[in-house]
Design a protein around this motif. Sequence first.
Motif, PDB file in Angstrom:
ATOM      1  N   VAL A 163      46.340  23.056  39.696  1.00  0.00           N
ATOM      2  CA  VAL A 163      45.224  23.353  38.932  1.00  0.00           C
ATOM      3  C   VAL A 163      44.270  22.317  39.271  1.00  0.00           C
ATOM      4  CG1 VAL A 163      44.070  23.809  36.929  1.00  0.00           C
ATOM      5  CG2 VAL A 163      46.394  24.483  37.068  1.00  0.00           C
ATOM      6  N   PHE A 164      44.749  21.127  39.666  1.00  0.00           N
ATOM      7  CA  PHE A 164      43.871  19.968  40.005  1.00  0.00           C
ATOM      8  C   PHE A 164      43.999  19.427  41.221  1.00  0.00           C
ATOM      9  CE2 PHE A 164      44.468  20.145  35.435  1.00  0.00           C
ATOM     10  CZ  PHE A 164      43.142  20.455  35.119  1.00  0.00           C
ATOM     11  N   ASP A 165      43.013  18.990  42.008  1.00  0.00           N
ATOM     12  CA  ASP A 165      43.011  18.167  43.261  1.00  0.00           C
ATOM     13  C   ASP A 165      42.241  16.946  43.127  1.00  0.00           C
ATOM     14  OD1 ASP A 165      44.079  17.252  45.705  1.00  0.00           O
ATOM     15  OD2 ASP A 165      43.619  18.971  46.703  1.00  0.00           O
ATOM     16  N   GLN A 166      42.018  16.201  44.117  1.00  0.00           N
ATOM     17  CA  GLN A 166      41.096  15.124  44.099  1.00  0.00           C
ATOM     18  C   GLN A 166      40.296  15.209  45.591  1.00  0.00           C
ATOM     19  OE1 GLN A 166      44.129  11.908  42.959  1.00  0.00           O
ATOM     20  NE2 GLN A 166      42.327  11.218  42.116  1.00  0.00           N
ATOM     21  N   ARG A 167      38.974  14.914  45.550  1.00  0.00           N
ATOM     22  CA  ARG A 167      38.209  14.776  46.802  1.00  0.00           C
ATOM     23  C   ARG A 167      38.779  13.542  47.651  1.00  0.00           C
ATOM     24  NH1 ARG A 167      32.608  15.645  43.807  1.00  0.00           N
ATOM     25  NH2 ARG A 167      32.640  13.299  43.945  1.00  0.00           N
ATOM     26  N   GLU A 168      38.980  13.899  49.095  1.00  0.00           N
ATOM     27  CA  GLU A 168      39.257  12.677  49.793  1.00  0.00           C
ATOM     28  C   GLU A 168      38.552  11.339  49.667  1.00  0.00           C
ATOM     29  OE1 GLU A 168      42.028  12.415  51.628  1.00  0.00           O
ATOM     30  OE2 GLU A 168      42.957  14.365  50.940  1.00  0.00           O
ATOM     31  N   ASP A 169      37.222  11.604  49.742  1.00  0.00           N
ATOM     32  CA  ASP A 169      36.242  10.617  50.047  1.00  0.00           C
ATOM     33  C   ASP A 169      36.148   9.649  48.777  1.00  0.00           C
ATOM     34  OD1 ASP A 169      35.017  12.499  48.561  1.00  0.00           O
ATOM     35  OD2 ASP A 169      33.112  12.202  49.341  1.00  0.00           O
ATOM     36  N   ASP A 170      36.165  10.183  47.351  1.00  0.00           N
ATOM     37  CA  ASP A 170      36.277   9.347  46.287  1.00  0.00           C
ATOM     38  C   ASP A 170      37.266   9.471  45.317  1.00  0.00           C
ATOM     39  OD1 ASP A 170      35.292  11.698  45.580  1.00  0.00           O
ATOM     40  OD2 ASP A 170      33.166  11.033  45.033  1.00  0.00           O
ATOM     41  N   GLY A 171      37.898  10.348  45.625  1.00  0.00           N
ATOM     42  CA  GLY A 171      39.090  10.611  44.595  1.00  0.00           C
ATOM     43  C   GLY A 171      38.626  11.463  43.160  1.00  0.00           C
ATOM     44  N   ILE A 172      37.334  12.055  43.311  1.00  0.00           N
ATOM     45  CA  ILE A 172      36.879  12.559  42.075  1.00  0.00           C
ATOM     46  C   ILE A 172      37.766  14.047  41.835  1.00  0.00           C
ATOM     47  CG2 ILE A 172      34.817  13.974  40.941  1.00  0.00           C
ATOM     48  CD1 ILE A 172      34.747  10.735  40.740  1.00  0.00           C
ATOM     49  N   VAL A 173      37.799  14.387  40.606  1.00  0.00           N
ATOM     50  CA  VAL A 173      38.682  15.747  40.578  1.00  0.00           C
ATOM     51  C   VAL A 173      38.010  16.931  40.878  1.00  0.00           C
ATOM     52  CG1 VAL A 173      37.607  16.333  38.231  1.00  0.00           C
ATOM     53  CG2 VAL A 173      39.817  17.187  38.663  1.00  0.00           C
ATOM     54  N   LEU A 174      38.787  17.860  41.678  1.00  0.00           N
ATOM     55  CA  LEU A 174      38.582  19.392  42.018  1.00  0.00           C
ATOM     56  C   LEU A 174      39.109  20.158  41.258  1.00  0.00           C
ATOM     57  CD1 LEU A 174      38.905  18.863  45.898  1.00  0.00           C
ATOM     58  CD2 LEU A 174      36.785  18.926  44.576  1.00  0.00           C
ATOM     59  N   LEU A 175      38.773  21.186  40.699  1.00  0.00           N
ATOM     60  CA  LEU A 175      38.950  22.257  40.123  1.00  0.00           C
ATOM     61  C   LEU A 175      39.563  23.173  40.912  1.00  0.00           C
ATOM     62  CD1 LEU A 175      40.089  23.370  37.269  1.00  0.00           C
ATOM     63  CD2 LEU A 175      37.690  24.161  37.098  1.00  0.00           C
ATOM     64  N   LEU A 176      41.026  23.578  41.154  1.00  0.00           N
ATOM     65  CA  LEU A 176      41.299  24.383  41.842  1.00  0.00           C
ATOM     66  C   LEU A 176      41.532  26.045  41.243  1.00  0.00           C
ATOM     67  CD1 LEU A 176      44.284  22.636  43.653  1.00  0.00           C
ATOM     68  CD2 LEU A 176      42.075  22.935  44.756  1.00  0.00           C
ATOM     69  N   ASP A 177      41.907  25.907  39.913  1.00  0.00           N
ATOM     70  CA  ASP A 177      42.032  27.099  39.345  1.00  0.00           C
ATOM     71  C   ASP A 177      41.487  26.944  37.936  1.00  0.00           C
ATOM     72  OD1 ASP A 177      42.833  29.450  38.147  1.00  0.00           O
ATOM     73  OD2 ASP A 177      44.955  29.285  38.510  1.00  0.00           O
ATOM     74  N   ALA A 178      40.212  27.621  37.626  1.00  0.00           N
ATOM     75  CA  ALA A 178      39.632  27.635  36.233  1.00  0.00           C
ATOM     76  C   ALA A 178      40.241  28.526  35.245  1.00  0.00           C
ATOM     77  CB  ALA A 178      38.081  28.006  36.545  1.00  0.00           C
ATOM     78  N   GLU A 179      41.132  29.190  35.788  1.00  0.00           N
ATOM     79  CA  GLU A 179      41.727  30.280  34.568  1.00  0.00           C
ATOM     80  C   GLU A 179      43.348  30.199  35.020  1.00  0.00           C
ATOM     81  OE1 GLU A 179      39.701  34.056  33.594  1.00  0.00           O
ATOM     82  OE2 GLU A 179      37.938  32.983  33.735  1.00  0.00           O
ATOM     83  N   PRO A 180      44.020  28.981  34.636  1.00  0.00           N
ATOM     84  CA  PRO A 180      45.349  29.151  35.123  1.00  0.00           C
ATOM     85  C   PRO A 180      46.325  30.113  34.577  1.00  0.00           C
ATOM     86  CG  PRO A 180      44.871  27.345  34.055  1.00  0.00           C
ATOM     87  CD  PRO A 180      43.292  27.968  34.039  1.00  0.00           C
ATOM     88  N   ALA A 181      47.450  30.458  35.142  1.00  0.00           N
ATOM     89  CA  ALA A 181      48.154  31.339  34.613  1.00  0.00           C
ATOM     90  C   ALA A 181      48.840  30.738  33.254  1.00  0.00           C
ATOM     91  CB  ALA A 181      49.458  31.730  35.649  1.00  0.00           C
ATOM     92  N   GLU A 182      49.476  31.592  32.573  1.00  0.00           N
ATOM     93  CA  GLU A 182      49.854  31.126  31.116  1.00  0.00           C
ATOM     94  C   GLU A 182      51.012  29.948  31.333  1.00  0.00           C
ATOM     95  OE1 GLU A 182      51.908  33.039  26.981  1.00  0.00           O
ATOM     96  OE2 GLU A 182      50.685  34.095  28.146  1.00  0.00           O
TER      97      GLU A 182
END
Length: 66
Positions: free
Chosen positions: A23-42
Motif C-alpha cells: 500500500v505504501f512506498d517512499q520517494r527515492e529523493d526525500d523518503g516522503i510517502v507514496l500511496l500505492l493503493d488508495a483502496e486496499p483489499a480487505e
Amino acid sequence: MKVTVDEVKCCGAGQCVLIAPEVFDQREDDGIVLLLDAEPAEGLHAAVREAAAVCPAAAIELSETG
C-alpha cells in the motif's frame, strides 16, 4: 477502506512501508510517502490500520467505507 496521505506532514520514517509495502512506498529523493493503493483489499486492512497508528507524523488517514 479509503486511504489518504498528507505528504506535507510525512517525515519519511518509513514505518508504513515496512508494515504495508503493498500500500505504501517512499520517494527515492526525500523518503516522503507514496500511496500505492488508495483502496486496499480487505486482507490488507489490519496492516494499513497498524501503519496509520504507528505513523509518527500522523500523515495517514483512513476512512471506512460501506
